[in-house]
Write an enzyme that holds these catalytic residues in place. Structure first.
Site, PDB file in Angstrom:
ATOM      1  N   PRO A  16     -18.705  16.372  10.129  1.00 36.99           N
ATOM      2  CG  PRO A  16     -19.435  14.790   8.586  1.00 36.99           C
ATOM      3  CD  PRO A  16     -19.373  15.065  10.052  1.00 36.99           C
ATOM      4  CB  SER A 262     -30.486  16.303   6.527  1.00 34.40           C
ATOM      5  OG  SER A 262     -30.537  14.908   6.696  1.00 34.40           O
ATOM      6  CE  LYS A 263     -23.135  18.303   9.396  1.00 32.52           C
ATOM      7  NZ  LYS A 263     -22.297  18.479  10.570  1.00 32.52           N
ATOM      8  NE  ARG A 264     -31.340  13.363  10.711  1.00 30.82           N
ATOM      9  CZ  ARG A 264     -31.269  14.629  11.102  1.00 30.82           C
ATOM     10  NH1 ARG A 264     -30.301  15.005  11.904  1.00 30.82           N
ATOM     11  NH2 ARG A 264     -32.132  15.534  10.694  1.00 30.82           N
ATOM     12  CG  ASP A 265     -30.758  12.917   3.356  1.00 28.24           C
ATOM     13  OD1 ASP A 265     -31.580  12.110   3.821  1.00 28.24           O
ATOM     14  OD2 ASP A 265     -31.043  14.084   3.074  1.00 28.24           O
TER      15      ASP A 265
END
Ligand code: GLU
Length: 507
Positions: A16, A262-265
């Protein structure tokens, strides 16, 4: 500015789109529209190992939701297509050939295992292995071989890569519209892979070739690409092409300023990092999105625009057209911007209260229908919205703030009962109910007048009566003015709540 301004947003469909990516696209869009130029969407999918199904559709849906329209792209078409790099695969070989011929690139045959051994050896010496102006002299590449040997290896089908030959002992001079002049010594750069023998270009080559062929005039992208700029500048020089202008946008930081958002957040920090909800096709894990969390797209876009750019005035609320009018790269800051989830909600509230009560009521009626399978009249919804909207940031929050307009209390706040429900309360409330019963036109002002005169006549305390009455009508110490609540729920319901409450609190 000229109409020939052409910018692009070039995502890789690896998942995404992060809100930082949306902001990059937004700045590109604002910049292009202000200049009367064109905005292009190019899908950079040369790294097929990182391809994620559904990501491309997600990206397009996200922009549609945000109101960012592309002039050219995989859906829009355009004369510089195809706009998906995997469909341009055959175009890149000629350019690699050109670089090999001009001596700006070379073949390298080092296997993945060999490179790994060098890396590990360097690690043990606390060094970093890079394929650069120095190390390449000892590695397995065409710089150190005869032409005949190179030809033979290739003819035998030996896998190879083509690397860019970073010039020795020079400084690469660059200009960035946000960061100014930048200079980097060539020894610090590595000979990046441009092309693989399977016929796929890497990001660097495809990106430069496509920006050139698509006549991109300004490359506006995230700061994470700044380390690639020297190579890109050298590639333009090697091809002998005019360079676009570059602008590297500062990062979006976590709310505490500690590192990149970040996306991982994901939802770990308590707010979405994606514009739309995303369900990971592999893990099945769902990450929340601004759209599904009830944000208005215009509020979301407005909030993002101000994360890194400032208009130079106190104005905070901007429509897309106003943003286009006001935007300039000169006002983009150099340092990272901390994401502020509370401010994001504040923006949504501003957009909510800018709407007419009628509009909000319509949205709420639709929400009640789909989320609660509940229907209320337009007139009732309109009155509730008028009384409650200042207290909420999202339409869905109206439910919690207004539930007592729709449903009688099922329980009574214990603390309030203890403090406000006295021995004399049942009789007092019953006699007040009898007074209210006599009102024919049950409006807030008629109710107020009746309650007030009854309190005065009986020499009672306003606070005590009102708190006990609120307990019976709402069940909790919250909500707007009681007269308003009673007008909305009506006479029958008001009386029934008072009497049922007395009964419930007796037992
Ligand atoms: N494909 C790159 C990305 O995923 C594009 C970087 C650029 O704009 O040059 O962000």
């Amino acid at each position: 500015m000229s109409e020939n301004i052409r910018v692009r947003f070039a995502p890789s469909p690896t998942g995404p789109l992060h809100i930082g990516g949306v902001r990059t696209a937004l700045y590109n869009y604002l910049f292009a529209k202000k200049a009367g130029g064109k905005m292009i969407l190019r899908i950079e999918d040369t790294d097929q190992t990182r391809f994620v199904p559904g990501a491309e559709q997600y990206i397009m849906e996200a922009f549609k939701w945000c109101g960012i329209q592309f002039d050219e792209g995989i859906n829009e078409g355009g004369k510089y297509g195809p706009y998906r790099q995997s469909e341009r695969k055959n175009m890149y070989a000629d350019y690699v050939e050109q670089l090999l011929k001009s001596g700006n690139a070379y073949y390298a045959f080092d296997t993945a295992e060999e490179l790994d051994t060098y890396r590990k050896a360097a690690d043990t010496d606390k060094q970093t292995f890079i394929y650069n102006t120095e190390s390449r002299k000892k590695l397995h590449n065409s710089l150190n071989m005869s032409e005949a040997d190179v030809k033979k290896l290739i003819a035998d089908g030996t896998p190879y890569v083509v690397r860019f030959l970073i010039p020795e002992n020079t400084s690469v001079e660059m200009k960035d519209l946000i960061r100014g002049e930048i200079s980097v010594k060539s020894e610090t750069l590595d000979d990046k892979v441009l092309y693989k023998s399977d016929g796929m270009p890497t990001y660097h080559l495809a990106n430069i070739v496509d920006d050139h062929l698509m006549k991109i005039t300004h490359v506006i992208r995230g700061e994470e690409w700044l380390p690639s700029l020297p190579l890109h500048v050298l590639l333009y020089q090697a091809f002998g092409w005019n360079m676009p202008q570059f602008a590297h946008l500062p990062l979006l930081l976590k709310p505490d300023g500690n590192g990149k958002l970040s996306k991982r957040d994901g939802d770990r920090l308590g707010f979405p990092v994606f514009p739309l909800q995303w369900k990971d096709p592999k893990s099945g894990e769902t990450s929340s999105g601004y759209r599904e969390n009830g944000y208005y797209p215009a509020a979301f876009v407005n909030m993002l625009a101000l994360l890194g750019w400032n208009p130079g005035s106190e104005q905070e609320i901007f429509s897309m057209d106003e943003l286009i009018e006001a935007f300039s790269l000169e006002r983009v800051g150099k340092s990272g911007s901390k994401f502020d989830p509370e401010k994001a909600k504040w923006f949504n509230h501003q957009y909510l209260i800018k709407k007419t009560d009628q509009e909000i009521a319509e949205e709420w009626i639709a929400w009640l229908k789909s989320e609660k399978q509940l229907e209320i009249t337009a007139d009732k919804a309109l009155k509730i919205v008028g009384l409650i909207k200042e207290r909420v940031q999202f339409v869905h929050e109206l439910w919690n703030e207004a539930i007592f307009f729709i449903e009688a209390p099922e329980s009574y706040d214990e603390k309030v009962v203890k403090k406000r429900w006295k021995a004399e309360s049942p009789n007092q409330m019953e006699s007040l109910a009898q007074q209210l019963e006599t009102i024919t036109d049950f409006t807030a002002s008629a109710v107020d007048e009746k309650v007030k005169s009854w309190i005065t006549d009986n020499e009672l305390s306003m606070g005590a009566v009102m708190n006990a009455l609120r307990l019976l009508l709402v069940g909790a110490p919250k909500g707007p003015h009681l007269g308003d609540i009673m007008e909305v729920i009506g006479k029958t319901e008001s009386l029934s709540r008072i009497r049922e409450g007395i009964h419930a609190l007796q037992s």
